[in-house]
Design a protein around this motif. Structure first.
Motif, PDB file in Angstrom:
ATOM      1  N   LEU A 284       0.830  -1.216   0.000  1.00  4.80           N
ATOM      2  CA  LEU A 284       0.000   0.000   0.000  1.00  4.80           C
ATOM      3  C   LEU A 284       0.864   1.264   0.000  1.00  4.80           C
ATOM      4  N   LEU A 285       1.895   1.273   0.839  1.00  3.79           N
ATOM      5  CA  LEU A 285       2.770   2.449   0.917  1.00  3.79           C
ATOM      6  C   LEU A 285       3.501   2.678  -0.394  1.00  3.79           C
ATOM      7  N   VAL A 286       3.924   1.604  -1.050  1.00  2.00           N
ATOM      8  CA  VAL A 286       4.588   1.729  -2.342  1.00  2.00           C
ATOM      9  C   VAL A 286       3.634   2.325  -3.378  1.00  2.00           C
ATOM     10  N   MET A 287       2.365   1.925  -3.336  1.00  2.00           N
ATOM     11  CA  MET A 287       1.373   2.477  -4.268  1.00  2.00           C
ATOM     12  C   MET A 287       1.204   3.986  -4.057  1.00  2.00           C
ATOM     13  N   PHE A 288       1.115   4.404  -2.776  1.00  4.51           N
ATOM     14  CA  PHE A 288       0.982   5.832  -2.481  1.00  4.51           C
ATOM     15  C   PHE A 288       2.238   6.593  -2.913  1.00  4.51           C
TER      16      PHE A 288
ATOM     17  N   GLU B 183       4.830  10.360  -6.893  1.00  2.58           N
ATOM     18  CA  GLU B 183       5.927  10.618  -7.838  1.00  2.58           C
ATOM     19  C   GLU B 183       5.380  10.929  -9.228  1.00  2.58           C
ATOM     20  N   VAL B 184       4.304  10.253  -9.620  1.00  2.00           N
ATOM     21  CA  VAL B 184       3.705  10.493 -10.927  1.00  2.00           C
ATOM     22  C   VAL B 184       3.013  11.858 -10.974  1.00  2.00           C
ATOM     23  N   PHE B 185       2.602  12.363  -9.816  1.00  2.00           N
ATOM     24  CA  PHE B 185       1.925  13.650  -9.741  1.00  2.00           C
ATOM     25  C   PHE B 185       2.904  14.817  -9.907  1.00  2.00           C
ATOM     26  N   LEU B 186       4.175  14.609  -9.545  1.00  2.00           N
ATOM     27  CA  LEU B 186       5.162  15.705  -9.559  1.00  2.00           C
ATOM     28  C   LEU B 186       5.400  16.318 -10.944  1.00  2.00           C
TER      29      LEU B 186
ATOM     30  N   ILE C 231       5.263  19.244  -0.559  1.00  2.00           N
ATOM     31  CA  ILE C 231       4.398  18.347   0.218  1.00  2.00           C
ATOM     32  C   ILE C 231       4.399  16.940  -0.394  1.00  2.00           C
ATOM     33  N   SER C 232       4.260  16.886  -1.717  1.00  2.17           N
ATOM     34  CA  SER C 232       4.247  15.592  -2.407  1.00  2.17           C
ATOM     35  C   SER C 232       5.563  14.853  -2.233  1.00  2.17           C
ATOM     36  N   SER C 233       6.680  15.599  -2.339  1.00  2.00           N
ATOM     37  CA  SER C 233       7.993  14.966  -2.213  1.00  2.00           C
ATOM     38  C   SER C 233       8.219  14.421  -0.804  1.00  2.00           C
TER      39      SER C 233
END
Length: 616
Positions: A21-25, A30-33, A99-101
């Motif tokens: 689950l954590l890997v999916m998040f 990373e894809v959002f950046l 925040i994403s990073s």
């Protein structure tokens, strides 16, 4: 293979699931950046378009005046000279990027931690499963795999399997997730350019598949070479005294170097093919980037897209192709691990040749009957080790077994506690077929001192307690006195607390034999089997041991395999074996009169004794 691996994750399901689950998040963030980066670049491009209105709407968070309102500028708005708009746009997307990073880093670190917990638990479970399975193997099962191979499977192969498991719950999830998410975002962002990936991804898949098919047999061969190398090491260490006695160190070093060279060569041959994957995948990857730059550059020049859009597409290109490269790397590791996993599960799925009986009966009086018994190590009627064995041993009798080397003496007695099963016929203990007893009850009623004496690391007392973990000091000493071991034990400074070292290296061969006899006596068995277990003691000590056995347990059925006539001449009866068949049964006196084999052995030993006495 994954289904097999998951059996080892029992008890570690929670860290395994949370890792996924954590890997999916982490991957989603990373894809959002790249989208955030693209928006900042596009804002800069729009700001630089002097005197021209916005070609597309611009949405940003307004930080001016301490407020955090969302502002949308419509198409056609002129923002030249308005630095606040640019600054707020950069702030808006920059904060989101930070925040994403941070969240991606946090999720990645937690995933790594949980993956390590799950992986170490997996290897612990796998080794436990293997060890438990091996403990249930018959001698025939162990012979089939070999000790060296079982050691390799429990160590090297489990390490490879652990790496595969950790990759499956982390990298195998991350790479496809990154591939899927990035591809979706690429098509959403710029579908006219995303078709390039539809060419690159299948090409990478073909390269990966072809190499994996070729390399798998090579890694299987490599692991067999590991078995041979471990066998060489094990044999050398066990026989180190013989090696030094014959000054064969150079030979053993040469033999080991040959084994390691074969491992190196087999590993090199496999890796030589696998390293082709890197240049091939790199060519496809950089070819895709060049194609995107050519198409994107033309679209920017034509005003179809902005620079930020091309930047995002390049980022997604890198993510997509890196995820495919990651999948290729995983494929390499899984190919290596697949051979190891197959070897592990070959052990786990092997059923013991000895099936446990369902009868709760325990060994009572110790009567033994061999009824037309045939036995073959290869389960082949044309290659029998024992043939047509009919023998009755009454409770409390002492029976000697004598015969030349390779006549089947040890094979005969190993059938009683079911170390092996008969090929044909029956062995009855107290009138019940041994195959009907539970293995625990049968072997609890039988003590066997094997031809090869084995002691374990620890003290003398700890080794003796193997016979009966609840034995008192008085019982231990009584068994040791019967085995003529008490005197030499008490001569040591620490007595029964003397450390034996690994395998009993601190005692002589004769002392080791006597300790093994004492350990067997502590079980208080109904049937005692001594397989040439006094060969390393002198005849006087041998006689004292036999006397002690009779005094300690007069009702115990005793079977003595010996090379010396003096060890069996006082037995109630003596069995003479010849080429796997019973040649004769009788007392010492009867056989001395009627049996030529017994006569020959007796006279040769008597002659040797006389000659030795004359020399002295």
């Amino acid at each position: 293979m994954i289904r097999k691996l998951l059996k080892g994750a029992k008890g570690y399901e929670v860290p395994s699931i949370f890792t996924v689950l954590l890997v999916m998040f982490e991957t989603a963030l990373e894809v959002f950046l790249p989208i955030l980066t693209a928006n900042i670049i596009n804002a800069l491009q729009l700001y630089a378009e002097a005197g021209e209105g916005l070609s597309s709407a611009l949405t940003y968070l307004d930080f001016v005046g301490g407020t955090h309102s969302i502002v949308t500028l419509p198409v056609g708005t002129i923002i030249v000279g308005n630095a606040d708009v640019l600054l707020n746009t950069v702030y808006s997307y920059g904060i989101l990027m930070i925040i994403s990073s941070v969240l991606s880093l946090t999720f990645g670190a937690l995933a790594g931690r949980l993956c390590a917990v799950a992986g170490s638990g997996f290897s612990k479970n796998m080794r436990g499963m293997l060890f438990e399975k091996i403990q249930g193997f018959s001698f025939a099962n162990v012979d089939k795999f070999s000790t060296a191979s079982l050691v390799t499977r429990s160590t090297t192969d489990v390490n490879y399997a652990q790496q595969s498991f950790m990759m499956i719950i982390r990298t195998v999830v991350r790479a496809p997730a990154m591939l899927i998410f990035s591809t979706i975002m690429a098509f959403i962002n710029q579908p006219d350019m995303a078709w390039v990936f539809l060419v690159a991804i299948p090409a990478l898949g073909v390269v990966m598949g072809l190499l994996s098919v070729k390399v798998h047999p090579m890694f299987k061969k490599m692991l067999k070479k590991y078995d041979a190398m471990n066998a060489s090491v094990q044999e050398d260490l066990v026989a180190i005294r013989v090696v030094k006695a014959f000054v064969r160190e150079d030979y053993e070093i040469e033999r080991f170097e040959h084994a390691t060279e074969e491992v190196r060569q087999s590993h090199f041959n496999a890796e030589k093919l696998m390293i082709l994957m890197n240049p091939l995948t790199s060519c496809i990857m950089y070819g895709t980037i060049i194609a995107l730059l050519l198409i994107g550059g033309a679209d920017i020049a034509a005003g179809k897209i902005q620079a930020g859009t091309l930047s995002a597409m390049l980022s997604y290109c890198t993510q997509i192709l890196m995820s495919v490269l990651m999948i290729c790397f995983i494929a390499v590791q899984l190919v290596m691990s697949r051979a190891s996993i197959d070897r592990i599960y070959e052990v786990l799925e092997t059923e013991s040749d000895i099936k446990d009986g369902e009868n709760d009966k325990t060994v009572g009086s110790g009567d033994i009957d061999f009824v037309n018994v045939n036995f073959s190590y290869s389960n082949n009627a044309d290659n029998l080790t024992l043939e047509n064995i009919d023998l009755h041993i009454k409770s409390g009798e002492t029976v000697g077994i004598i015969g030349g080397t390779g006549t089947g003496k040890t094979s005969l007695v190993q059938l009683i506690p079911r170390f092996y099963d008969v090929y044909d016929g029956q062995i009855l203990v107290d009138g019940t077929d041994v195959r009907e007893y539970s293995l625990y009850n049968l072997r609890e009623g039988v003590s066997m001192v094997l031809q090869k004496n084995v002691l374990f690391s620890g003290t003398i007392k700890e080794n003796l307690l193997w016979g009966n973990k609840d034995a008192t000091q008085e019982e231990i000493e009584a068994a040791c006195k019967a085995a003529c071991a008490h005197d030499f034990i008490t001569s040591f400074p620490n007595g029964y607390d003397t450390d034996l070292g690994q395998g009993g290296v601190n005692v002589s061969g004769g002392q080791k034999q006597r300790l093994c006899i004492a350990r067997a006596l502590l079980k208080k068995p109904k049937i005692m089997i001594l397989d040439d277990s006094t060969s390393a003691v002198d005849t006087a000590t041998d006689a004292q041991i036999r006397k002690g056995l009779r005094e300690l347990s007069a009702d115990m059925t005793t079977i003595i395999i010996a090379q010396r006539i003096s060890s069996v001449e006082n037995c109630d009866k003596i069995v003479v074996l010849d080429n796997g068949k019973i040649n004769a049964v009788g007392t010492h006196g009867e056989l001395l009169k009627t049996n030529s084999i017994y006569q020959e052995v007796y006279h040769s030993q008597q002659k040797g004794t006389v000659e030795q006495g004359g020399t002295l």
